[in-house]
Structure formats: structure tokens, C-alpha cells
Scaffold this active site. Structure first.
Site, short mmCIF file in Angstrom:
data_model
loop_
_atom_site.label_atom_id
_atom_site.label_comp_id
_atom_site.label_asym_id
_atom_site.label_seq_id
_atom_site.Cartn_x
_atom_site.Cartn_y
_atom_site.Cartn_z
N GLU A 194 -4.59 -4.89 11.19
CA GLU A 194 -3.43 -3.98 11.30
C GLU A 194 -3.93 -3.28 12.35
OE1 GLU A 194 -2.19 -2.67 7.15
OE2 GLU A 194 -3.60 -1.01 7.88
N HIS A 227 -9.21 1.32 5.88
CA HIS A 227 -7.83 1.27 6.34
C HIS A 227 -8.28 2.49 7.62
CE1 HIS A 227 -3.60 2.63 6.92
NE2 HIS A 227 -3.37 1.32 6.21
N GLU A 252 -6.22 4.63 8.40
CA GLU A 252 -6.18 6.11 8.03
C GLU A 252 -7.40 6.64 7.60
OE1 GLU A 252 -2.63 5.44 5.65
OE2 GLU A 252 -1.61 5.03 7.67
N SER A 278 4.14 -2.29 10.41
CA SER A 278 5.81 -2.17 10.30
C SER A 278 6.25 -3.60 10.02
CB SER A 278 6.06 -1.87 11.69
OG SER A 278 5.67 -0.48 12.33
N ASN A 336 0.73 -1.11 -0.03
CA ASN A 336 -0.05 -0.08 -0.07
C ASN A 336 0.87 1.07 -0.03
OD1 ASN A 336 -1.88 2.09 0.36
ND2 ASN A 336 -2.48 1.34 2.59
N GLY A 372 3.52 2.22 10.64
CA GLY A 372 4.33 3.10 10.41
C GLY A 372 5.38 3.51 11.77
N LYS A 389 -0.04 4.20 -0.10
CA LYS A 389 -0.56 5.50 0.64
C LYS A 389 -0.29 6.79 -0.43
CE LYS A 389 0.01 3.02 4.92
NZ LYS A 389 0.25 3.28 6.29
O1 LIG Z 1 -1.54 -0.32 4.84
C1 LIG Z 1 -0.46 -0.53 5.28
C2 LIG Z 1 -0.34 -0.50 6.84
O2 LIG Z 1 -1.19 0.75 7.27
C3 LIG Z 1 1.03 -0.69 7.34
O3 LIG Z 1 1.89 0.33 7.13
P1 LIG Z 1 3.42 0.31 7.41
O4 LIG Z 1 3.83 -1.00 6.84
O5 LIG Z 1 3.98 1.44 7.03
O6 LIG Z 1 3.30 0.20 9.28
#
Ligand SMILES: O=C[C@H](O)COP(=O)(O)O
Length: 241
Positions: free
Chosen positions: A165, A96, A98, A204, A9, A171, A11
Site C-alpha cells: 500500500e 496498516h 494508519e 484507491s 477494510n 484515500g 476502517k
Molecule cells: O486498507 C485499505 C487501504 O488503506 C486503501 O484505502 P483506499 O482504498 O480508501 O485508498
């Protein structure tokens, strides 16, 4: 057998030029990837058309980061399922954290988005997870259970992927312990009517922890954010041992 699904992803990262650079570094690594692993990239909307062309004939599938429930209408800033399928998108992320936390999406709208995705033949990845505060209060199970109950009303579980998640792990570099992720994913599975729904872990994930994560029996893949932005890093994740 449940499917293994490794997804990146992106983002709100990568211009079209940066996406093309990524692909030229990433695609050659897929020659080593076992064919049973489904690989999906979720770029920003603006890069979908380009990636659709560039990925044609490759084994990488294309996904979008969200979808609206109406087919068209006065919804400034939104994208509909037919707009996505027309350009070769097959997957979509829904709910998600976010989107839930920063843009006010609710379980009601998540459910509508899931239905719209499935109606148009897209496979949704439904994201669920708890905050740090909820985890510390011992509410992980009840929060996730409530999300699943509301999000999955009238949803066909034969065309569905779920991503667990934990929000505090996204992150932050603070990965959920693999045994704990495995436990929660087992609980999620126990709430589903279809035992074959693939359930990913996200939060992460990186080249150093992917082998341990994928060794857990309940975990069917990873939804990767930051570590999917670099070709070498995401290739190592896709080619986990
Ligand atoms: O969609 C992916 C997740 O929000 C994980 O993000 P991350 O791997 O940067 O922690």
C-alpha cells in the site's frame, strides 16, 4: 497457484445497522464470484460479532483491523487474538500505515502482532508501503525492504498475506500505476522465502481500475478502503473481469 484475496477494510466506518444494510446489498452479488477468490470483510471491532453471525454459511470471511500481542492484560483499548478467534474471526490486518503513522506502531510491535496472530491461527495481512516523500527520494525499495526484514523476523510465511500500500495512494484517488505496483510487488516477492504468499495491492482501488490492476501477473488481490463501503462498488471489485 497463489490465492486471490479481495478484502474490504472498513476502517472506522459503519454502525451495526449500516453493516446489515451493506450485507443485504452485497451478498447476492457473490453468486457470480469465482470460487477461487477469497473475499474478506474487515469491519470495526464493534461489528465483528454481528457479522460473524450474518456471514455464517456464506463464503465471506471475517477479519479484524488489528490485534494485540498479549492474550490479556491491562492494555486499555486493545483486543487480543483469542478474543477474535472466539467469535469466528480468521484474518487480521497488521501494520496498516494508519496504525504506523497515527498511532505510533513500529516494526517491532508489528512483528509481535504478526506472531500473536499466527500463534492463534489467524492469517495476518501485513501492510507495507512508502510515503510520497520517500518515493520522490527514490527510497521505495529500501523502505519496503527494511519493513519486510524487521516485520518478518521468525514469521511463518505459509500463513501470511502481504499488502503493498503506497501511502500516497491511500484515500487520495491517486492510484499507483499498475505496472509500477506490479514491479514493486515483484520486488517484495523476491524478498520472501515462500513464493506462494499472496501479495495484494491497496490504494484507491475502485470499480474502474480493478480490472487493470488484477490483470498484472504479480498482483494477487486488493485491499480496498473507501470503495468497499458501498455494496455495489465492492461487489464490482470482487467480481472483477
Ligand atoms: O486498507 C485499505 C487501504 O488503506 C486503501 O484505502 P483506499 O482504498 O480508501 O485508498
Amino acid at each position: 497457484m497463489r490465492k486471490i484475496v479481495i478484502a474490504g477494510n472498513w476502517k472506522m466506518f459503519k454502525t451495526q445497522v449500516e453493516s446489515a444494510e451493506f450485507l443485504s446489498g452485497f451478498l447476492p452479488h457473490l453468486e457470480e464470484t469465482p470460487s477461487v477468490r477469497e473475499v474478506i470483510l474487515f469491519p470495526p471491532f464493534t461489528n465483528l460479532s454481528l457479522l460473524s453471525k450474518s456471514l455464517h454459511g456464506s463464503r465471506v470471511n471475517l477479519g479484524a483491523q488489528n490485534v494485540h500481542w498479549e492474550e490479556n492484560g491491562a492494555y486499555t483499548g486493545e483486543i487480543s487474538a483469542p478474543m477474535l478467534t472466539e467469535i469466528g474471526v480468521r484474518y487480521v490486518i497488521v501494520g496498516h500505515s494508519e496504525r504506523r503513522q497515527l498511532f505510533g506502531e513500529t516494526d517491532v510491535s508489528v512483528n509481535l502482532r504478526l506472531k500473536a496472530a499466527q500463534k492463534h491461527g489467524l492469517t495476518p495481512i501485513l501492510c507495507v508501503g512508502e510515503t510520497k516523500q520517500q518515493r520522490d527520494a527514490g527510497e521505495t525499495e529500501s523502505i519496503i525492504s527494511a519493513q519486510l526484514t524487521e516485520d518478518l523476523v521468525d514469521i511463518n510465511q505459509t500463513n501470511l498475506i502481504i499488502a503493498y500500500e503506497p501511502i500516497w495512494a491511500i484515500g487520495t484517488g491517486d492510484t499507483c500505476k499498475t505496472k509500477e505496483a506490479n514491479r514493486v510487488i515483484g520486488l517484495i516477492r523476491s524478498q520472501l522465502t515462500n513464493p506462494l504468499v499472496p501479495i495484494q495491492y491497496g490504494g484507491s482501488v475502485n470499480p474502474n481500475n480493478i480490472d487493470e490492476i488484477m490483470a498484472e501477473p504479480e498482483i494477487d488481490g486488493a485491499l480496498v478502503g473507501g470503495a468497499s463501503l458501498k455494496a455495489d462498488s465492492f461487489a464490482r471489485i470482487v467480481n472483477y473481469q
